[in-house]
Scaffold this active site. Sequence first.
Site, PDB file in Angstrom:
ATOM      1  CG  HIS A 142      41.706 -78.036 -72.403  1.00  0.00           C
ATOM      2  ND1 HIS A 142      42.799 -77.981 -71.459  1.00  0.00           N
ATOM      3  CD2 HIS A 142      41.585 -76.953 -72.940  1.00  0.00           C
ATOM      4  CE1 HIS A 142      43.428 -76.842 -71.455  1.00  0.00           C
ATOM      5  NE2 HIS A 142      42.621 -76.087 -72.278  1.00  0.00           N
ATOM      6  NE  ARG A 166      47.354 -71.851 -61.239  1.00  0.00           N
ATOM      7  CZ  ARG A 166      47.292 -70.835 -61.800  1.00  0.00           C
ATOM      8  NH1 ARG A 166      46.522 -70.793 -63.147  1.00  0.00           N
ATOM      9  NH2 ARG A 166      47.889 -69.796 -61.389  1.00  0.00           N
TER      10      ARG A 166
HETATM   11  P1  PAP Z   1      44.924 -72.885 -71.275  1.00  0.00           P
HETATM   12  O1  PAP Z   1      44.401 -74.271 -70.581  1.00  0.00           O
HETATM   13  O2  PAP Z   1      44.027 -71.931 -71.863  1.00  0.00           O
HETATM   14  O3  PAP Z   1      46.040 -73.256 -72.271  1.00  0.00           O
HETATM   15  P2  PAP Z   1      46.956 -72.579 -69.419  1.00  0.00           P
HETATM   16  O4  PAP Z   1      48.177 -72.177 -69.800  1.00  0.00           O
HETATM   17  O5  PAP Z   1      46.560 -74.010 -68.680  1.00  0.00           O
HETATM   18  O6  PAP Z   1      45.648 -71.864 -70.216  1.00  0.00           O
HETATM   19  O7  PAP Z   1      46.571 -71.440 -67.910  1.00  0.00           O
HETATM   20  C1  PAP Z   1      47.138 -70.131 -68.148  1.00  0.00           C
HETATM   21  C2  PAP Z   1      47.660 -70.100 -66.763  1.00  0.00           C
HETATM   22  O8  PAP Z   1      49.397 -70.611 -66.602  1.00  0.00           O
HETATM   23  C3  PAP Z   1      47.594 -68.357 -66.476  1.00  0.00           C
HETATM   24  O9  PAP Z   1      47.834 -68.366 -64.982  1.00  0.00           O
HETATM   25  P3  PAP Z   1      47.079 -66.937 -64.181  1.00  0.00           P
HETATM   26  O10 PAP Z   1      45.735 -66.461 -64.731  1.00  0.00           O
HETATM   27  O11 PAP Z   1      46.918 -67.478 -62.833  1.00  0.00           O
HETATM   28  O12 PAP Z   1      48.315 -65.744 -64.298  1.00  0.00           O
HETATM   29  C4  PAP Z   1      49.371 -67.944 -66.920  1.00  0.00           C
HETATM   30  O13 PAP Z   1      49.623 -66.924 -66.481  1.00  0.00           O
HETATM   31  C5  PAP Z   1      49.870 -69.265 -66.383  1.00  0.00           C
HETATM   32  N1  PAP Z   1      51.279 -69.430 -67.190  1.00  0.00           N
HETATM   33  C6  PAP Z   1      51.480 -69.420 -68.442  1.00  0.00           C
HETATM   34  N2  PAP Z   1      52.552 -69.514 -68.981  1.00  0.00           N
HETATM   35  C7  PAP Z   1      53.129 -69.813 -67.770  1.00  0.00           C
HETATM   36  C8  PAP Z   1      54.534 -69.993 -67.372  1.00  0.00           C
HETATM   37  N3  PAP Z   1      55.577 -70.252 -68.255  1.00  0.00           N
HETATM   38  N4  PAP Z   1      55.003 -70.310 -66.105  1.00  0.00           N
HETATM   39  C9  PAP Z   1      53.964 -70.265 -65.153  1.00  0.00           C
HETATM   40  N5  PAP Z   1      52.797 -69.906 -65.388  1.00  0.00           N
HETATM   41  C10 PAP Z   1      52.168 -69.900 -66.730  1.00  0.00           C
END
Ligand code: PAP
Length: 329
Positions: A142, A166
């Site tokens: 990050h 995003r």
């Molecule tokens: P991180 O930076 O802590 O690793 P990250 O994976 O970037 O987190 O973001 C999590 C978001 O990705 C969540 O979004 P939301 O809160 O708006 O729902 C999560 O649901 C979404 N996410 C995780 N896995 C997937 C996937 N396979 N496809 C699409 N979106 C996903």
Amino acid sequence: MAARFSRLKAQEKKRNVPENCREIISSLPKGQGWASEHVYLYQGFWFDPVILEGVIWAQQSFRAIDTDIFLASSPKCGTTWLKALMFAIANRKRYDSSSQSHPLLTTSPHDCIPTLEILLDHDDPIAYLESLPSSPRLISTHLSYTSLPNSILNADSGSRIVYITRNPKDALVSLWVFSKAIRSENWNHLPPLPIEEAFDLFCEGVSFAGPFWDHVLGYWKASLETPNKVLFLKYEDMKMDTQCWVKRLADFMGHSFSLEEERQGVVQEIIKLCSFQNLTSLEVNKRAGNKEFFRRGEVGDSKNHLTPEMIKRLEEITEQKLATSGLKF
Ligand code: PAP
């Protein structure tokens, strides 16, 4: 809760923190934390103190190799999804994407691809790095572009960077929900952060690895200047036309799909394997410490949490910050 979140907390376990690290951190400007009590401003970006120790360690000790591919992002912009996709793409000769024994069926994407700034959690991070398959080594971060270790940024470094971003409205809401969960788990003496407060902090740039817009712009500019080094992706584009972007991603990683693979449906298999629906159906991703990385997985959920006034303000800030960049959300 699993070790992943305790990394944010001051740990009892002795970590090999660089000597001058705590001194550096104590001299930094301090801001209101989302998940923990405070965040610190380091090289223009805000971090939790334990993560910051890992950042300073990475800058001092990490050495990139030419075949490395990094996944960079602001938190909550699609890291988990991209980790799964990049792991599946790079390892598809070793692990058939439709196989019932594929690692992603039993391992969290976060345990398939390590994160640079939490490598310090390993007793011997360098030995751990050397144990990773180098074809290629996949590592996420990050960190902002300008704070990446020199061995990644050097003009003669062959390593490459995939950046995923995003819409800031959805990133903010996702980060707020996630931070609330971590805060209640690890710092339950702290009251939950109300959305109004999180919103104001985000707008002021005080969010994990924020200011959000500076983070995005750093990688955006790098992708324009060195498109062979930095691939810039947007969550919304990936959702809209996953097949097209997964093929672009594979090309950039040097693991293009052959015509034969396309005919056999390998691209579709990888997309299905890494889909939100599939990953959330797996036991491993329902466990505490993993399940928090999955919530709605949709575009536009922020409208269910932010008021029209908040949305307007965030859109205005975004327009103003990105005005001359050519970048739009
Ligand atoms: P991180 O930076 O802590 O690793 P990250 O994976 O970037 O987190 O973001 C999590 C978001 O990705 C969540 O979004 P939301 O809160 O708006 O729902 C999560 O649901 C979404 N996410 C995780 N896995 C997937 C996937 N396979 N496809 C699409 N979106 C996903």
